[in-house]
Design a protein around this motif. Structure first.
Motif, PDB file in Angstrom:
ATOM      1  N   MET A 129      -9.977   1.590   7.586  1.00  0.00           N
ATOM      2  CA  MET A 129     -10.197   0.428   8.442  1.00  0.00           C
ATOM      3  C   MET A 129     -10.943   0.825   9.709  1.00  0.00           C
ATOM      4  O   MET A 129     -11.873   0.143  10.153  1.00  0.00           O
ATOM      5  CB  MET A 129      -8.859  -0.226   8.785  1.00  0.00           C
ATOM      6  N   ALA A 130     -10.535   1.958  10.284  1.00  0.00           N
ATOM      7  CA  ALA A 130     -11.220   2.447  11.487  1.00  0.00           C
ATOM      8  C   ALA A 130     -12.665   2.820  11.167  1.00  0.00           C
ATOM      9  O   ALA A 130     -13.568   2.592  11.986  1.00  0.00           O
ATOM     10  CB  ALA A 130     -10.476   3.654  12.052  1.00  0.00           C
ATOM     11  N   ILE A 173       0.849  -1.191   0.000  1.00  0.00           N
ATOM     12  CA  ILE A 173       0.000   0.000   0.000  1.00  0.00           C
ATOM     13  C   ILE A 173       0.886   1.243   0.000  1.00  0.00           C
ATOM     14  O   ILE A 173       1.654   1.468   0.945  1.00  0.00           O
ATOM     15  CB  ILE A 173      -0.937   0.008   1.228  1.00  0.00           C
ATOM     16  N   ALA A 174       0.788   2.059  -1.051  1.00  0.00           N
ATOM     17  CA  ALA A 174       1.654   3.234  -1.178  1.00  0.00           C
ATOM     18  C   ALA A 174       1.348   4.286  -0.117  1.00  0.00           C
ATOM     19  O   ALA A 174       2.229   5.033   0.302  1.00  0.00           O
ATOM     20  CB  ALA A 174       1.520   3.830  -2.579  1.00  0.00           C
ATOM     21  N   ARG A 175       0.078   4.360   0.321  1.00  0.00           N
ATOM     22  CA  ARG A 175      -0.348   5.369   1.294  1.00  0.00           C
ATOM     23  C   ARG A 175      -1.037   4.662   2.458  1.00  0.00           C
ATOM     24  O   ARG A 175      -2.259   4.503   2.477  1.00  0.00           O
ATOM     25  CB  ARG A 175      -1.274   6.381   0.626  1.00  0.00           C
ATOM     26  N   PRO A 176      -0.269   4.210   3.449  1.00  0.00           N
ATOM     27  CA  PRO A 176      -0.870   3.406   4.527  1.00  0.00           C
ATOM     28  C   PRO A 176      -1.810   4.175   5.447  1.00  0.00           C
ATOM     29  O   PRO A 176      -2.770   3.607   5.954  1.00  0.00           O
ATOM     30  CB  PRO A 176       0.347   2.889   5.307  1.00  0.00           C
ATOM     31  N   GLU A 177      -1.563   5.481   5.676  1.00  0.00           N
ATOM     32  CA  GLU A 177      -2.404   6.231   6.614  1.00  0.00           C
ATOM     33  C   GLU A 177      -3.871   6.258   6.187  1.00  0.00           C
ATOM     34  O   GLU A 177      -4.764   6.009   7.022  1.00  0.00           O
ATOM     35  CB  GLU A 177      -1.872   7.658   6.788  1.00  0.00           C
ATOM     36  N   ALA A 208      -4.752   5.702  14.331  1.00  0.00           N
ATOM     37  CA  ALA A 208      -6.051   5.474  13.681  1.00  0.00           C
ATOM     38  C   ALA A 208      -7.162   5.132  14.664  1.00  0.00           C
ATOM     39  O   ALA A 208      -8.312   4.958  14.251  1.00  0.00           O
ATOM     40  CB  ALA A 208      -5.912   4.355  12.653  1.00  0.00           C
ATOM     41  N   GLY A 209      -6.823   5.039  15.946  1.00  0.00           N
ATOM     42  CA  GLY A 209      -7.854   4.771  16.941  1.00  0.00           C
ATOM     43  C   GLY A 209      -7.999   3.307  17.309  1.00  0.00           C
ATOM     44  O   GLY A 209      -9.090   2.865  17.682  1.00  0.00           O
ATOM     45  N   ARG A 216      -7.615  -3.775  18.105  1.00  0.00           N
ATOM     46  CA  ARG A 216      -9.045  -3.572  18.344  1.00  0.00           C
ATOM     47  C   ARG A 216      -9.417  -2.106  18.132  1.00  0.00           C
ATOM     48  O   ARG A 216      -8.733  -1.202  18.615  1.00  0.00           O
ATOM     49  CB  ARG A 216      -9.403  -3.994  19.768  1.00  0.00           C
ATOM     50  N   ARG A 217     -10.535  -1.896  17.428  1.00  0.00           N
ATOM     51  CA  ARG A 217     -11.047  -0.541  17.190  1.00  0.00           C
ATOM     52  C   ARG A 217     -11.652   0.004  18.473  1.00  0.00           C
ATOM     53  O   ARG A 217     -12.567  -0.592  19.054  1.00  0.00           O
ATOM     54  CB  ARG A 217     -12.113  -0.581  16.092  1.00  0.00           C
TER      55      ARG A 217
END
Length: 252
Positions: free
Chosen positions: A130-131, A120-124, A172-173, A244-245
């Motif tokens: 995902m969150a 993945i070129a842009r992981p953020e 990302a929480g 875990r979220r």
């Protein structure tokens, strides 16, 4: 997941009551069996503990882990991009994981990202997505390589340390529940040797198979686990994480 009835084992197989890397060279190259076995052991251990509810397999390819997580979840949604070399009839959504995912907010309890984040070129933005699609309390299973050969070129972008994994997850929480190193110095040395040996005609594959079998037995011994624990701090073959979220912060 489309065409669930036609799914078959590919990269991972159930043998003797446990998950293992396939011995089919069309699915797993000879030099990657040890790495596959190490990853399979971790999914075998943690999927029954944490996988549940509606699951999404992001970057699913041929959905190799389906047989391992399906007994623990209620539904499966498969997502991958159009450039994947793994042709599958199970894809529900085709999209670039670097951008917005065509999935509803808080619609999943379990996410699978196996050997995906390094591509993945842009992981953020993906972590943010995902969150967004996970319900509070939902979990993400993530594994990535570290001291491992370049693969999936030209889309092999990163190698993440355990500190990077924890940072991306927490920003990302997510709360990191499990973060394990995959192997250590012995496993890394064997992986490099096996990949090199398997390139030798005639004798290469049998030698690579023997070396990986021997180190696989060593890795499962108490001494092997201790050595991997200590040497993996500096020389990990890869990482495995369950995160875990967390609930969204309360607005004051």
């Amino acid at each position: 997941m489309k065409n669930e009835a036609t799914w078959r084992e590919t990269k991972y197989v159930q043998r003797g009551g446990r998950l293992r890397a396939s011995t089919d060279l069309r699915e797993v190259v000879m030099g990657s069996r040890l790495c596959g076995d190490c990853i399979a052991r971790l999914y075998d251990e943690y999927l029954p503990r944490y996988a549940r509810g509606a699951a999404a397999d992001l970057g699913c390819g041929k959905v190799p882990l389906y047989g391992a997580y399906r007994p623990h979840v209620s539904s499966v949604t498969c997502v991958d991009w159009g450039n994947t070399p793994f042709q599958t009839t199970h894809l529900d959504f085709e999209c670039d994981l670097n951008g917005a995912l065509p999935l509803e907010d808080a619609s999943f309890d379990t996410l699978i990202l196996s050997d995906v984040l390094e591509h993945i070129a842009r992981p953020e933005p993906l972590w943010a997505e995902m969150a967004r699609i996970l319900r509070p309390g939902g979990v993400a299973f993530v594994n990535t390589p570290f001291l491992y050969w370049v693969h999936g070129a030209p889309y092999d972008y990163y190698r993440y340390t355990e500190f990077a994994h924890r940072r991306f997850a927490e920003i990302a929480g997510f709360e990191v529940l499990v973060l394990e190193r995959i192997g250590g110095l012995v496993e890394v040395a064997c992986d490099v040797f096996a990949k090199s040996a398997s390139a030798v005609p005639v004798v290469g594959n049998p030698v690579a198979a023997l070396a990986q079998s021997a180190v696989g037995l060593w890795s499962r011994s108490s001494t092997g686990r201790k050595v991997a624990h200590w040497t993996g701090r500096k020389f990990p073959l890869g990482y495995f994480m369950v995160a875990r979220r967390l609930p969204a912060p309360q607005q004051s």
